[in-house]
Design an enzyme around this catalytic site. Structure first.
Site, PDB file in Angstrom:
ATOM      1  N   LYS A  40      27.970  10.103  70.926  1.00  0.00           N
ATOM      2  CA  LYS A  40      29.100   9.626  71.752  1.00  0.00           C
ATOM      3  C   LYS A  40      30.343  10.497  71.561  1.00  0.00           C
ATOM      4  O   LYS A  40      30.945  10.939  72.533  1.00  0.00           O
ATOM      5  CB  LYS A  40      29.472   8.174  71.399  1.00  0.00           C
ATOM      6  CG  LYS A  40      28.367   7.172  71.560  1.00  0.00           C
ATOM      7  CD  LYS A  40      28.851   5.760  71.298  1.00  0.00           C
ATOM      8  CE  LYS A  40      29.369   5.494  69.887  1.00  0.00           C
ATOM      9  NZ  LYS A  40      28.368   5.540  68.823  1.00  0.00           N
TER      10      LYS A  40
ATOM     11  N   ARG B  10      32.421  -3.431  71.586  1.00  0.00           N
ATOM     12  CA  ARG B  10      31.254  -3.607  70.723  1.00  0.00           C
ATOM     13  C   ARG B  10      30.761  -5.055  70.763  1.00  0.00           C
ATOM     14  O   ARG B  10      29.727  -5.361  70.190  1.00  0.00           O
ATOM     15  CB  ARG B  10      31.626  -3.270  69.276  1.00  0.00           C
ATOM     16  CG  ARG B  10      31.832  -1.780  69.000  1.00  0.00           C
ATOM     17  CD  ARG B  10      30.702  -1.232  68.253  1.00  0.00           C
ATOM     18  NE  ARG B  10      30.693  -0.382  67.123  1.00  0.00           N
ATOM     19  CZ  ARG B  10      31.309   0.748  66.851  1.00  0.00           C
ATOM     20  NH1 ARG B  10      32.240   1.210  67.598  1.00  0.00           N
ATOM     21  NH2 ARG B  10      31.028   1.445  65.791  1.00  0.00           N
TER      22      ARG B  10
ATOM     23  N   ARG C  67      25.925  14.727  59.362  1.00  0.00           N
ATOM     24  CA  ARG C  67      27.188  14.926  60.092  1.00  0.00           C
ATOM     25  C   ARG C  67      28.329  15.339  59.159  1.00  0.00           C
ATOM     26  O   ARG C  67      28.528  14.759  58.105  1.00  0.00           O
ATOM     27  CB  ARG C  67      27.566  13.631  60.810  1.00  0.00           C
ATOM     28  CG  ARG C  67      28.895  13.718  61.525  1.00  0.00           C
ATOM     29  CD  ARG C  67      29.032  12.697  62.614  1.00  0.00           C
ATOM     30  NE  ARG C  67      29.093  11.324  62.120  1.00  0.00           N
ATOM     31  CZ  ARG C  67      29.175  10.268  62.944  1.00  0.00           C
ATOM     32  NH1 ARG C  67      29.159  10.449  64.242  1.00  0.00           N
ATOM     33  NH2 ARG C  67      29.228   9.058  62.439  1.00  0.00           N
TER      34      ARG C  67
ATOM     35  N   ARG D 134      32.166  11.530  56.594  1.00  0.00           N
ATOM     36  CA  ARG D 134      32.736  10.195  56.742  1.00  0.00           C
ATOM     37  C   ARG D 134      32.220   9.279  55.638  1.00  0.00           C
ATOM     38  O   ARG D 134      31.055   9.334  55.272  1.00  0.00           O
ATOM     39  CB  ARG D 134      32.321   9.609  58.100  1.00  0.00           C
ATOM     40  CG  ARG D 134      33.233   9.995  59.215  1.00  0.00           C
ATOM     41  CD  ARG D 134      32.730   9.541  60.558  1.00  0.00           C
ATOM     42  NE  ARG D 134      32.337   8.131  60.652  1.00  0.00           N
ATOM     43  CZ  ARG D 134      32.147   7.511  61.801  1.00  0.00           C
ATOM     44  NH1 ARG D 134      32.312   8.149  62.952  1.00  0.00           N
ATOM     45  NH2 ARG D 134      31.786   6.245  61.839  1.00  0.00           N
TER      46      ARG D 134
ATOM     47  N   ARG E 245      25.062  -0.330  59.915  1.00  0.00           N
ATOM     48  CA  ARG E 245      25.695  -0.013  61.210  1.00  0.00           C
ATOM     49  C   ARG E 245      24.663  -0.032  62.333  1.00  0.00           C
ATOM     50  O   ARG E 245      24.941  -0.494  63.436  1.00  0.00           O
ATOM     51  CB  ARG E 245      26.384   1.362  61.140  1.00  0.00           C
ATOM     52  CG  ARG E 245      27.673   1.313  60.320  1.00  0.00           C
ATOM     53  CD  ARG E 245      28.099   2.676  59.835  1.00  0.00           C
ATOM     54  NE  ARG E 245      28.427   3.592  60.894  1.00  0.00           N
ATOM     55  CZ  ARG E 245      28.331   4.933  60.775  1.00  0.00           C
ATOM     56  NH1 ARG E 245      27.915   5.484  59.653  1.00  0.00           N
ATOM     57  NH2 ARG E 245      28.676   5.693  61.770  1.00  0.00           N
TER      58      ARG E 245
HETATM   59  P1  AMP Z   1      32.592   4.359  64.926  1.00  0.00           P
HETATM   60  O1  AMP Z   1      33.406   5.552  64.569  1.00  0.00           O
HETATM   61  O2  AMP Z   1      32.689   3.982  66.387  1.00  0.00           O
HETATM   62  O3  AMP Z   1      31.156   4.473  64.451  1.00  0.00           O
HETATM   63  O4  AMP Z   1      33.225   3.116  64.128  1.00  0.00           O
HETATM   64  C1  AMP Z   1      33.302   3.101  62.715  1.00  0.00           C
HETATM   65  C2  AMP Z   1      33.561   1.680  62.235  1.00  0.00           C
HETATM   66  O5  AMP Z   1      34.826   1.209  62.764  1.00  0.00           O
HETATM   67  C3  AMP Z   1      32.547   0.630  62.676  1.00  0.00           C
HETATM   68  O6  AMP Z   1      31.415   0.607  61.822  1.00  0.00           O
HETATM   69  C4  AMP Z   1      33.388  -0.652  62.594  1.00  0.00           C
HETATM   70  O7  AMP Z   1      33.557  -1.060  61.246  1.00  0.00           O
HETATM   71  C5  AMP Z   1      34.752  -0.188  63.081  1.00  0.00           C
HETATM   72  N1  AMP Z   1      34.877  -0.299  64.563  1.00  0.00           N
HETATM   73  C6  AMP Z   1      35.023   0.735  65.448  1.00  0.00           C
HETATM   74  N2  AMP Z   1      35.137   0.275  66.708  1.00  0.00           N
HETATM   75  C7  AMP Z   1      35.036  -1.077  66.636  1.00  0.00           C
HETATM   76  C8  AMP Z   1      35.048  -2.119  67.608  1.00  0.00           C
HETATM   77  N3  AMP Z   1      35.166  -1.848  68.935  1.00  0.00           N
HETATM   78  N4  AMP Z   1      34.934  -3.410  67.173  1.00  0.00           N
HETATM   79  C9  AMP Z   1      34.828  -3.686  65.855  1.00  0.00           C
HETATM   80  N5  AMP Z   1      34.787  -2.754  64.891  1.00  0.00           N
HETATM   81  C10 AMP Z   1      34.903  -1.453  65.253  1.00  0.00           C
END
Ligand code: AMP
Length: 205
Positions: free
Chosen positions: A13, A88, A122, A147, A158
């Site tokens: 993404k 989400r 990554r 990360r 996740r």
């Molecule tokens: P990502 O970078 O999109 O994989 O997000 C990393 C982490 O941020 C996720 O595992 C969640 O803990 C939190 N997070 C990101 N976006 C959301 C969302 N829309 N709703 C809830 N938690 C989020």
């Protein structure tokens, strides 16, 4: 243009979102990036976010909804936006539905073995460029970091959270007639070409 790019963690993404944002000149709004920035700055929100992010759980909807409501009011969002990592949950999707009409929801379907390799391999730069030690190693002089949540235990959580919440979101956007699915396992150049063809058709319509 108002678009969402969806997919499991590691589906690509962020990588494709950067290309889309550049070509169509719309801001790339990644809730994960916004939260990581808050963690980095050590704000109250960042401290709360970290406890969820480190364990791979989702933050409460009200926090995310507030972030998005504020972000889409900024000037650069007048032309549209591209969401990555949002929504989400159905509550988040319903909130978005009240304030905007989406033109496309692109889902990148990926196999789990590719996802695990992409996530464990990554590496990022501080300005958001993404490399992978297996497929696209960073040049020696480029400083990269991993990360905190790209470790095997958190990745498993996740992925579980993603698959638990994705079905209802897919149904939600299918009903709205804006959902498209692409094969995210393919090489970056192939996937982005298909995405551009799709979005060009929307932009020209
Ligand atoms: P990502 O970078 O999109 O994989 O997000 C990393 C982490 O941020 C996720 O595992 C969640 O803990 C939190 N997070 C990101 N976006 C959301 C969302 N829309 N709703 C809830 N938690 C989020």
């Amino acid at each position: 243009m108002k678009i969402i790019i969806m997919g499991a963690p590691g589906a690509g993404k962020g990588t494709h979102a950067r290309d889309i944002s550049e070509k169509y000149d719309i801001p790339h709004i990644s809730t994960g990036d916004i939260l990581r920035e808050e963690v980095h700055k050590g704000t109250e929100l960042g401290k709360t976010a970290k406890t969820y992010m480190d364990s791979g759980r989702l933050l409460p909807d009200d926090i995310i909804i507030e972030i998005i409501n504020k972000r889409i009011r900024e000037d650069d969002c007048k032309k549209g936006y591209l969401f990555d990592g949002f929504p989400r949950t159905i509550a988040q999707a319903e909130m978005l539905d009240k304030v905007t009409d989406l033109e496309a929801v692109i889902y990148l379907r990926c196999s789990d073995d590719i996802i695990i390799k992409r996530l464990t391999g990554r590496r990022m730069t501080t300005d958001g460029k993404i490399y992978n030690i297996y497929f696209d190693p960073p040049p020696e002089d480029v400083e990269v970091y991993q990360r905190d949540d790209d470790n095997e235990e958190t990745i498993k959580e996740r992925l579980k959270v993603f698959y638990d919440t994705f079905g209802p979101l897919m149904d939600f956007y299918k009903k709205k007639g804006v959902f498209s699915e692409l094969k995210g396992d393919d090489r970056r150049e192939i996937v982005i070409k298909i995405i551009f063809q799709m979005l060009d058709a929307i932009a020209g319509a």
